[in-house]
Design a protein around this motif. Structure first.
Motif, PDB file in Angstrom:
ATOM      1  N   GLY A  64      96.133  40.678  16.806  1.00  0.00           N
ATOM      2  CA  GLY A  64      96.748  39.678  17.679  1.00  0.00           C
ATOM      3  C   GLY A  64      96.515  38.263  17.195  1.00  0.00           C
ATOM      4  N   VAL A  65      96.587  38.038  15.891  1.00  0.00           N
ATOM      5  CA  VAL A  65      96.343  36.709  15.324  1.00  0.00           C
ATOM      6  C   VAL A  65      97.543  35.804  15.616  1.00  0.00           C
ATOM      7  N   ARG A  66      97.275  34.586  16.051  1.00  0.00           N
ATOM      8  CA  ARG A  66      98.322  33.625  16.354  1.00  0.00           C
ATOM      9  C   ARG A  66      98.342  32.497  15.315  1.00  0.00           C
ATOM     10  N   ALA A  67      99.483  31.866  15.197  1.00  0.00           N
ATOM     11  CA  ALA A  67      99.597  30.681  14.357  1.00  0.00           C
ATOM     12  C   ALA A  67      98.967  29.497  15.079  1.00  0.00           C
ATOM     13  N   ALA A  68      98.214  28.694  14.358  1.00  0.00           N
ATOM     14  CA  ALA A  68      97.607  27.485  14.922  1.00  0.00           C
ATOM     15  C   ALA A  68      97.504  26.437  13.823  1.00  0.00           C
ATOM     16  N   THR A  69      97.591  25.192  14.209  1.00  0.00           N
ATOM     17  CA  THR A  69      97.538  24.087  13.261  1.00  0.00           C
ATOM     18  C   THR A  69      96.503  23.078  13.722  1.00  0.00           C
ATOM     19  N   ALA A  70      95.683  22.635  12.791  1.00  0.00           N
ATOM     20  CA  ALA A  70      94.683  21.616  13.100  1.00  0.00           C
ATOM     21  C   ALA A  70      95.379  20.267  13.236  1.00  0.00           C
ATOM     22  N   ALA A  71      95.296  19.677  14.425  1.00  0.00           N
ATOM     23  CA  ALA A  71      95.931  18.388  14.696  1.00  0.00           C
ATOM     24  C   ALA A  71      94.861  17.332  14.979  1.00  0.00           C
ATOM     25  N   ASP A  72      95.264  16.068  14.842  1.00  0.00           N
ATOM     26  CA  ASP A  72      94.371  14.944  15.132  1.00  0.00           C
ATOM     27  C   ASP A  72      93.051  15.093  14.367  1.00  0.00           C
ATOM     28  N   LEU A  73      93.168  15.333  13.062  1.00  0.00           N
ATOM     29  CA  LEU A  73      91.970  15.510  12.234  1.00  0.00           C
ATOM     30  C   LEU A  73      91.285  14.168  12.034  1.00  0.00           C
ATOM     31  N   ARG A  74      89.998  14.146  12.301  1.00  0.00           N
ATOM     32  CA  ARG A  74      89.214  12.913  12.185  1.00  0.00           C
ATOM     33  C   ARG A  74      88.020  13.133  11.270  1.00  0.00           C
ATOM     34  N   VAL A  75      87.645  12.089  10.547  1.00  0.00           N
ATOM     35  CA  VAL A  75      86.371  12.061   9.826  1.00  0.00           C
ATOM     36  C   VAL A  75      85.406  11.276  10.703  1.00  0.00           C
ATOM     37  N   ASP A  76      84.437  11.951  11.259  1.00  0.00           N
ATOM     38  CA  ASP A  76      83.540  11.336  12.235  1.00  0.00           C
ATOM     39  C   ASP A  76      82.276  10.750  11.616  1.00  0.00           C
ATOM     40  N   ARG A  77      81.929  11.209  10.409  1.00  0.00           N
ATOM     41  CA  ARG A  77      80.691  10.725   9.781  1.00  0.00           C
ATOM     42  C   ARG A  77      80.712  11.098   8.303  1.00  0.00           C
ATOM     43  N   GLU A  78      80.064  10.298   7.457  1.00  0.00           N
ATOM     44  CA  GLU A  78      79.947  10.596   6.034  1.00  0.00           C
ATOM     45  C   GLU A  78      78.507  10.356   5.589  1.00  0.00           C
ATOM     46  N   TRP A  79      78.092  11.078   4.565  1.00  0.00           N
ATOM     47  CA  TRP A  79      76.773  10.868   3.979  1.00  0.00           C
ATOM     48  C   TRP A  79      76.780  11.378   2.539  1.00  0.00           C
ATOM     49  N   VAL A  80      75.809  10.931   1.751  1.00  0.00           N
ATOM     50  CA  VAL A  80      75.588  11.418   0.395  1.00  0.00           C
ATOM     51  C   VAL A  80      74.104  11.710   0.252  1.00  0.00           C
ATOM     52  N   ALA A  81      73.777  12.913  -0.215  1.00  0.00           N
ATOM     53  CA  ALA A  81      72.377  13.286  -0.406  1.00  0.00           C
ATOM     54  C   ALA A  81      72.284  14.441  -1.390  1.00  0.00           C
ATOM     55  N   ASP A  82      71.321  14.372  -2.288  1.00  0.00           N
ATOM     56  CA  ASP A  82      71.017  15.470  -3.212  1.00  0.00           C
ATOM     57  C   ASP A  82      72.248  15.941  -3.981  1.00  0.00           C
ATOM     58  N   GLY A  83      73.043  14.987  -4.437  1.00  0.00           N
ATOM     59  CA  GLY A  83      74.189  15.333  -5.268  1.00  0.00           C
ATOM     60  C   GLY A  83      75.406  15.822  -4.521  1.00  0.00           C
ATOM     61  N   VAL A  84      75.389  15.724  -3.192  1.00  0.00           N
ATOM     62  CA  VAL A  84      76.498  16.230  -2.373  1.00  0.00           C
ATOM     63  C   VAL A  84      77.019  15.108  -1.482  1.00  0.00           C
ATOM     64  N   ARG A  85      78.336  14.969  -1.449  1.00  0.00           N
ATOM     65  CA  ARG A  85      78.980  14.077  -0.492  1.00  0.00           C
ATOM     66  C   ARG A  85      79.458  14.923   0.693  1.00  0.00           C
ATOM     67  N   GLY A  86      79.043  14.559   1.874  1.00  0.00           N
ATOM     68  CA  GLY A  86      79.389  15.330   3.050  1.00  0.00           C
ATOM     69  C   GLY A  86      80.177  14.512   4.058  1.00  0.00           C
ATOM     70  N   ARG A  87      81.041  15.185   4.763  1.00  0.00           N
ATOM     71  CA  ARG A  87      81.795  14.564   5.845  1.00  0.00           C
ATOM     72  C   ARG A  87      81.785  15.507   7.046  1.00  0.00           C
ATOM     73  N   GLU A  88      81.546  14.940   8.212  1.00  0.00           N
ATOM     74  CA  GLU A  88      81.680  15.699   9.451  1.00  0.00           C
ATOM     75  C   GLU A  88      83.079  15.448  10.000  1.00  0.00           C
ATOM     76  N   LEU A  89      83.818  16.515  10.212  1.00  0.00           N
ATOM     77  CA  LEU A  89      85.198  16.429  10.670  1.00  0.00           C
ATOM     78  C   LEU A  89      85.329  16.983  12.079  1.00  0.00           C
ATOM     79  N   SER A  90      86.447  16.668  12.699  1.00  0.00           N
ATOM     80  CA  SER A  90      86.825  17.363  13.935  1.00  0.00           C
ATOM     81  C   SER A  90      88.345  17.409  14.006  1.00  0.00           C
ATOM     82  N   TRP A  91      88.854  18.437  14.673  1.00  0.00           N
ATOM     83  CA  TRP A  91      90.295  18.567  14.896  1.00  0.00           C
ATOM     84  C   TRP A  91      90.528  19.349  16.178  1.00  0.00           C
TER      85      TRP A  91
END
Length: 400
Positions: A64-91
């Motif tokens: 029963g899988v339905r189609a869904a689309t991520a809307a209103d995607l936001r980048v809420d926070r960013e950081w860089v540590a230990d060779g990795v760039r990270g972003r916290e997202l929400s949609w």
């Protein structure tokens, strides 16, 4: 305002009533509603043989899988540590609360990179989701710290993948963490069960944190979610897959990701999620399913209570054995624990044998001296597999 068993998801029934079925994606990235593509034979548990495209559509129907689309995607926070760039997202998917996710990549890189959808475990712990796998640049929540120690050898596998040269997307699953149901005013039946558990803890002189009590209550609530899913024409696993497949679209469209080189990885319930994503979306060139594979028949009746509704989907075993689902993927690594207490040894062995027959060189089955855990050695093997498949693909890979 409480809406009983669906608190936080009052819009779920209307969304699923109006949403179209998910249309599986073929190897060329096109939605494959017809039967003209992916013509490799695919045996099912019912003895019938059709094409991979036919089997994918049947799997959509069963779950029963339905189609869904991520809307209103936001980048809420960013950081860089230990060779990795990270972003916290929400949609927002159109129903329920917003989804929180993390996207990780090497801090410095040129050109497009392969992408991996990393999927967290079930574990009976809904107070944490994606954070199980991610060093977010902040101190982990107690729940995430416990899950890392219990399941992931104290590691954060998503960060390790990013350091290896992948863009990694890690979303909270349907009903976990940011996508959790609101149980602050539980429905009457759940409230009575919660009160009984509270009395038991008092008798045992046990004190639970707010997150531990939520985890306990939400595990009981999963039965109600599964009942609601059935009433809405889906399944609990189908609702989870709906979220995960929308997240895969986010990953494929993310700047700097080579959408022709996508993978999925998960352990335990996350392995089951990777299993379904790899089966339903032909863009996933390689999948890692860790600690979540056995012949379906081997789980009934002795292992019914061992697993959740994420694995025991109504109607699934009548059409697909779990190895048949895995065989819909293009290239698959399945990791088995020799001492995994959640699966019968013979059931795992039977699945391994069947997958070797169905997939041949496109299947890697690996046995580890492990209980139900994603050990450091298993994680290293998984990363090497994804590197070989997506960063250094073997010449002449003809995955179906």
């Amino acid at each position: 305002m409480s809406t009983g068993a669906l608190a936080g998801y009052a819009d779920w029934p209307a969304y699923f009533a109006g949403a179209s079925a998910f249309v599986p994606v073929g190897l060329d990235g096109r939605r494959n509603a017809g039967a003209g593509e992916d013509g490799t034979a695919s045996p099912g548990n019912d003895g019938a043989t059709g094409t991979v495209a036919d089997a994918r559509r049947a799997l959509v129907d069963v779950l029963g899988v339905r189609a869904a689309t991520a809307a209103d995607l936001r980048v809420d926070r960013e950081w860089v540590a230990d060779g990795v760039r990270g972003r916290e997202l929400s949609w927002w998917l159109g129903f329920g609360p917003r989804t929180r996710a993390y996207v990780l990549e090497p801090a410095d890189h040129d050109g497009d990179l392969p992408g991996v959808l990393a999927l967290h475990a079930h574990g009976g712990v809904r107070s944490t989701g994606a954070e199980q796998l991610v060093d977010t640049g902040r101190a982990p929540s107690p729940s995430a710290a416990r899950m890392r120690a219990r399941c992931y050898a104290g590691r954060t596998p998503a960060n390790d993948l990013a350091r290896d040269g992948f863009v990694v997307l890690v979303p909270d699953a349907f009903s976990w963490a940011s996508r959790a149901f609101d149980l602050s005013s539980p429905p009457e039946v759940l409230a009575r069960l919660g009160a009984a558990l509270d009395a038991l803890h008092r008798e045992r002189h046990e004190t639970l944190s707010a997150d531990e009590r939520f985890d306990e209550l939400s595990s009981l609530h999963e039965y109600g979610i599964a009942k609601a899913a059935g009433a809405l024409g889906t399944t609990f696993a189908g609702a989870v897959a709906t979220d995960d497949l929308a997240a895969l679209d986010v990953l494929a469209d993310w700047p700097g990701v080579d959408a022709g080189r996508l993978g999925a990885m998960g352990f335990s319930g996350g392995g089951g999620r990777a299993l379904f994503v790899g089966a339903l979306d032909g863009r996933v060139a390689a999948s890692v399913v860790a600690g979540m594979m056995a012949a379906s028949a081997s789980l009934v009746p002795d292992y019914l209570d061992t697993h959740s509704w994420l694995l025991h989907s109504p109607g699934l075993a009548a059409r697909f054995d779990l190895p048949d689902v895995a065989a819909l993927g293009r290239r698959v690594l399945v990791q088995y624990g020799e001492r995994d207490e959640l699966f019968p040894r013979q059931g795992m062995t039977d699945a391994d044998t069947r997958l070797r027959t169905l997939l041949g060189a496109r299947y890697t089955g690996a046995w580890h001296d492990a209980a139900h855990e994603f050990t450091a050695a298993m994680q290293d093997e998984a990363r090497a597999f994804l590197t070989q498949a997506l960063i250094r693909p073997a010449h002449g890979d003809t995955a179906a």
